[in-house]
Design an enzyme around this catalytic site. Structure first.
Site, PDB file in Angstrom:
ATOM      1  N   CYS A   2       0.839  -1.194   0.000  1.00  0.00           N
ATOM      2  CA  CYS A   2       0.000   0.000   0.000  1.00  0.00           C
ATOM      3  C   CYS A   2       0.877   1.248   0.000  1.00  0.00           C
ATOM      4  O   CYS A   2       2.048   1.209   0.360  1.00  0.00           O
ATOM      5  CB  CYS A   2      -0.942   0.039   1.183  1.00  0.00           C
ATOM      6  SG  CYS A   2      -2.100  -1.322   1.298  1.00  0.00           S
ATOM      7  N   ARG A  27       5.791  -0.761  -4.609  1.00  0.00           N
ATOM      8  CA  ARG A  27       5.478  -1.419  -3.345  1.00  0.00           C
ATOM      9  C   ARG A  27       4.455  -2.534  -3.513  1.00  0.00           C
ATOM     10  O   ARG A  27       4.264  -3.354  -2.618  1.00  0.00           O
ATOM     11  CB  ARG A  27       4.971  -0.387  -2.332  1.00  0.00           C
ATOM     12  CG  ARG A  27       6.007   0.651  -1.954  1.00  0.00           C
ATOM     13  CD  ARG A  27       5.430   1.729  -1.060  1.00  0.00           C
ATOM     14  NE  ARG A  27       5.021   1.209   0.218  1.00  0.00           N
ATOM     15  CZ  ARG A  27       5.813   1.125   1.284  1.00  0.00           C
ATOM     16  NH1 ARG A  27       7.071   1.498   1.208  1.00  0.00           N
ATOM     17  NH2 ARG A  27       5.365   0.644   2.426  1.00  0.00           N
ATOM     18  N   ASN A 100      -3.130   2.364   5.438  1.00  0.00           N
ATOM     19  CA  ASN A 100      -2.308   1.161   5.325  1.00  0.00           C
ATOM     20  C   ASN A 100      -2.400   0.419   6.646  1.00  0.00           C
ATOM     21  O   ASN A 100      -2.346   1.031   7.710  1.00  0.00           O
ATOM     22  CB  ASN A 100      -0.833   1.507   5.075  1.00  0.00           C
ATOM     23  CG  ASN A 100      -0.604   2.191   3.753  1.00  0.00           C
ATOM     24  OD1 ASN A 100      -1.485   2.250   2.905  1.00  0.00           O
ATOM     25  ND2 ASN A 100       0.592   2.713   3.563  1.00  0.00           N
ATOM     26  N   GLY A 101      -2.475  -0.908   6.594  1.00  0.00           N
ATOM     27  CA  GLY A 101      -2.516  -1.694   7.826  1.00  0.00           C
ATOM     28  C   GLY A 101      -3.802  -2.490   7.936  1.00  0.00           C
ATOM     29  O   GLY A 101      -4.578  -2.607   6.978  1.00  0.00           O
ATOM     30  N   GLU A 481      17.283 -19.085  -2.311  1.00  0.00           N
ATOM     31  CA  GLU A 481      17.111 -17.738  -2.834  1.00  0.00           C
ATOM     32  C   GLU A 481      16.921 -17.755  -4.346  1.00  0.00           C
ATOM     33  O   GLU A 481      16.085 -17.017  -4.889  1.00  0.00           O
ATOM     34  CB  GLU A 481      18.304 -16.868  -2.447  1.00  0.00           C
ATOM     35  CG  GLU A 481      18.293 -15.458  -3.008  1.00  0.00           C
ATOM     36  CD  GLU A 481      17.121 -14.611  -2.541  1.00  0.00           C
ATOM     37  OE1 GLU A 481      16.898 -13.545  -3.133  1.00  0.00           O
ATOM     38  OE2 GLU A 481      16.415 -15.012  -1.603  1.00  0.00           O
ATOM     39  N   LYS A 485      13.607 -16.313  -6.239  1.00  0.00           N
ATOM     40  CA  LYS A 485      13.632 -15.282  -7.275  1.00  0.00           C
ATOM     41  C   LYS A 485      12.857 -15.735  -8.510  1.00  0.00           C
ATOM     42  O   LYS A 485      12.104 -14.970  -9.098  1.00  0.00           O
ATOM     43  CB  LYS A 485      15.086 -14.947  -7.669  1.00  0.00           C
ATOM     44  CG  LYS A 485      15.829 -14.116  -6.659  1.00  0.00           C
ATOM     45  CD  LYS A 485      15.364 -12.690  -6.655  1.00  0.00           C
ATOM     46  CE  LYS A 485      14.913 -12.143  -5.358  1.00  0.00           C
ATOM     47  NZ  LYS A 485      14.707 -12.760  -4.167  1.00  0.00           N
ATOM     48  N   GLU A 488       9.058 -15.822  -7.760  1.00  0.00           N
ATOM     49  CA  GLU A 488       8.524 -14.483  -7.507  1.00  0.00           C
ATOM     50  C   GLU A 488       8.213 -13.726  -8.793  1.00  0.00           C
ATOM     51  O   GLU A 488       7.154 -13.107  -8.907  1.00  0.00           O
ATOM     52  CB  GLU A 488       9.545 -13.646  -6.708  1.00  0.00           C
ATOM     53  CG  GLU A 488       9.550 -13.872  -5.218  1.00  0.00           C
ATOM     54  CD  GLU A 488      10.554 -12.963  -4.531  1.00  0.00           C
ATOM     55  OE1 GLU A 488      10.204 -12.384  -3.492  1.00  0.00           O
ATOM     56  OE2 GLU A 488      11.694 -12.830  -5.030  1.00  0.00           O
ATOM     57  N   HIS A 504      15.794 -37.907  -0.816  1.00  0.00           N
ATOM     58  CA  HIS A 504      14.802 -38.188   0.223  1.00  0.00           C
ATOM     59  C   HIS A 504      13.422 -37.665  -0.180  1.00  0.00           C
ATOM     60  O   HIS A 504      12.638 -37.244   0.663  1.00  0.00           O
ATOM     61  CB  HIS A 504      15.237 -37.567   1.554  1.00  0.00           C
ATOM     62  CG  HIS A 504      16.474 -38.175   2.116  1.00  0.00           C
ATOM     63  ND1 HIS A 504      16.486 -39.401   2.764  1.00  0.00           N
ATOM     64  CD2 HIS A 504      17.765 -37.754   2.104  1.00  0.00           C
ATOM     65  CE1 HIS A 504      17.722 -39.694   3.138  1.00  0.00           C
ATOM     66  NE2 HIS A 504      18.515 -38.710   2.747  1.00  0.00           N
ATOM     67  N   LYS A 603       6.447  -4.865  -1.824  1.00  0.00           N
ATOM     68  CA  LYS A 603       7.856  -4.669  -1.474  1.00  0.00           C
ATOM     69  C   LYS A 603       8.079  -4.766   0.024  1.00  0.00           C
ATOM     70  O   LYS A 603       8.995  -5.425   0.485  1.00  0.00           O
ATOM     71  CB  LYS A 603       8.337  -3.312  -1.998  1.00  0.00           C
ATOM     72  CG  LYS A 603       9.825  -3.044  -1.736  1.00  0.00           C
ATOM     73  CD  LYS A 603      10.695  -4.067  -2.425  1.00  0.00           C
ATOM     74  CE  LYS A 603      12.167  -3.823  -2.201  1.00  0.00           C
ATOM     75  NZ  LYS A 603      12.998  -4.900  -2.761  1.00  0.00           N
TER      76      LYS A 603
END
Length: 608
Positions: A2, A27, A100-101, A481, A485, A488, A504, A603
């Site tokens: 937001c 964001r 926001n929130g 990571e 990436k 995402e 396994h 973000k």
């Protein structure tokens, strides 16, 4: 997550608010809206989708207003829609709120308001705030906001305008970032400094449980309990060109290529060659405590959690201190043991991550010293932690973190060297580590120079639906990571595993349609990784290997090799992750994805 922008001053508000929303698009959001005090009344416009859709609704309309608020919303309560977009209005149409929130007790408040006759039309918790402020309004909008917030449980950053008070914007925060941008005969409200940087570098950070009344030439801060606060503006330490693309197609691409310079920034002034240690001013007051610590807990989320895992390997190996790496989102919902001699390291790019901030506060309540590793100066974690180290990565606009991740690893490496020199590594060993670390930026540049080779591999595999990433030791978090990436930004399903764990379970997935990215650098467990590669190849799996320059053995055993320069084993993640960032980037571009603003992601995650 937001974005809030507010303006009051001598200029026309609409262009400034729209420009601010564009600056906050990175964001993550799914709708946008604006409210203006226009000709004695309240004008508002909202749209599901991107800011460009809102702009289209506003085109060919003339506004004279000098006061307004605007918002980009990431849906929590209610689907993305025009109705649920912000601003939300009260029934009189005089009060507009952006928020926001999450208001946790909004259901209770909603029932009370409905019983009082308020008509609630959206699914949002934010509309409840608008009606609650209206309920308490008695001619003083600041007092109405204060009284309303005294009834609220949860997190919020809000901006409020009232058509009956056209010379003020009211703002408040609790648990979500908000600041005032201070100008000449104008002031701004924003959830992120990027929204106001075109107009001012002077900002005042609003603290939790504070209410601010902003006019064109002043601002007044008080607590929700009406205690006055005095706070001066601070100077933003970065410039407008740092949040521009500078000729790159995407911010992410720019940020990947910035890493050599960014890592030099993270090291600048912090390498003490003579004593083979690190010089970290943010930890100076804690050296006595650091020399006595018996245990380290690292708290983080997402990419920062992966950096924390690398920190675990480094600190345990070179400082001999036991380390646990915790998901911040889980940490405070159990009973973590914080005993004497425990140091808590809190990692967050934004310094505002809701789960990480809450976990830090819980650790502090239990008596721990909490040290922050953050990027954003003046962020909540930076202010509330007991000390810490800035990573100096500059603004990171791409939602998928790249340069912040490598900067976090550099800072964790410096902390490792500092702790190690206090305990069990010699000055010569410290000097050797510092020298190797100093060479990393030039080695990253060498990898970046081979980007076209990585792009060619991406062209062969971008249509695949699944990927597996494998690594061992300190490179296992790099596998995690790399997989993160890819999923995402390209929406390709990808999983990271310790290479030995493949047999396994995940080995059941291996066939000619499952590409496997393996970090197979020349280190102490190289032969073990080669055995894992052989197991993949025996099942017709296609292997993309990240290997050390000069390794001629591996080329015959895999389908593709991406070479990285040799370095100390402990610093391999700083190099190995670069081709994985580029591989993900180019596959996402080829799949025509929005690289900088992946769907459903934000973000900075400022709600739980």
């Amino acid at each position: 997550m937001c974005g809030i922008v507010g303006y009051i001053g001598y200029r026309k508000a609409t262009p400034i608010l729209i420009d601010g929303l564009r600056r906050l698009e990175y964001r993550g959001y799914d709708s946008a809206g604006i409210a203006l005090i226009e000709k004695g009344g309240l004008m508002h416009e909202k749209s599901a989708g991107k800011v460009v859709a809102l702009e289209k609704q506003l085109e060919n309309r003339t506004f004279t207003s000098h006061v307004g608020i605007a918002h980009t919303r990431w849906a929590t309560h209610g689907e993305p829609s025009n109705l649920n977009a912000h601003p939300q209005l009260d029934n009189s149409g005089n009060i507009a709120v952006v928020h926001n929130g999450i208001i946790e007790n909004y259901r209770t408040l909603r029932k009370a308001l409905e019983s009082d006759g308020y008509e609630i039309v959206s699914e949002t918790d934010t509309e409840i705030l608008a009606h609650l402020i209206s309920h308490y309004y008695n001619g003083d909008i600041t007092e109405a906001v204060r009284l309303a917030l005294s009834q609220v449980e949860g997190t919020y950053a809000i901006a409020v305008v009232d058509s009956r008070t056209p010379d003020k914007i009211i703002a408040a925060r609790s648990g979500a970032p908000l600041l005032i941008g201070q100008g000449e005969e104008e002031n701004f409200i924003a959830s992120d400094a990027a929204a106001v940087l075109s107009y001012t570098k002077k900002v005042v950070y609003i603290e939790d449980k504070e209410v601010v009344t902003v006019s064109a030439d002043s601002y007044h801060i008080s607590t929700v309990e009406n205690e006055e606060i005095s706070r001066k503006a601070e100077e933003i330490g970065w410039s407008l060109d740092m949040i521009e693309k500078a000729g790159h197609d995407y911010f992410m691409h720019k940020e990947i290529h910035e890493q050599p310079d960014i890592l030099r920034n993270a090291m600048r002034g912090r390498l003490n060659f003579e004593e083979g240690t690190a010089r970290l001013r943010g930890l100076t007051d804690h050296l006595s405590d650091l020399s006595k610590i018996k245990r380290v807990i690292i708290i983080a989320c997402g990419t920062s959690w992966h950096a924390g895992l690398i920190g675990e390997y480094l600190i345990e190996e070179y400082a001999g201190i036991p380390v646990e790496v915790e998901y911040a989102s889980e940490f405070r919902y159990r009973s973590p043991i914080i005993d004497e001699g425990t140091m808590v390291l809190v990692i967050s790019q934004s310094g505002e991550t809701a789960d990480t901030l809450a976990a830090m506060r819980e650790a502090q309540r239990k008596g721990a010293k909490a040290l922050g590793i953050v990027n954003v100066i003046g962020s909540t974690i930076a202010r509330e932690s007991d000390g810490g180290v800035y990573i100096h990565a500059g603004p990171e606009i791409g939602v998928a973190s790249t340069k912040a991740f490598t900067s976090q690893i550099v800072v964790l490496s410096l902390i490792t060297i500092l702790l190690g020199r206090m305990r069990n590594i010699s000055v010569n060993k410290g000097m050797e580590m510092i020298s190797a670390l100093e060479e990393i930026p030039a080695k990253i540049q060498k990898i970046l120079d081979s980007e076209n080779e990585i792009k060619k591999i991406a062209e062969m595999y971008y249509r695949n639906a699944n990927f597996l990433y494998l690594g061992r030791g300190v490179n296992f978090p790099v596998a995690l990571e790399g997989a993160l990436k890819l999923k995402e930004i390209s929406y390709i399903h990808a999983e990271g595993y310790p290479a030995a764990e493949m047999k396994h379970g995940p080995i059941a997935l291996i066939d000619e349609k499952m590409p496997v990215v393996v970090i197979a650098t020349k280190d102490s467990i190289y032969n073990k990784v080669m055995s894992n590669i052989a197991q993949v190849r025996a099942r017709n799996g296609r292997v993309i290997a990240i290997a050390t320059e000069g390794d001629t053995e591996i080329a015959d055993k895999v389908n593709h090799v991406i070479y990285i320069p040799e370095t100390k084993d402990c610093f391999t993640p700083l190099l190995a992750v670069i081709p994985l960032q580029l591989l993900a980037y180019h596959m996402a571009v080829l799949r025509e994805c929005n690289v900088d603003q992946p769907r459903n992601l934000a973000k900075s995650v400022t709600v739980e």
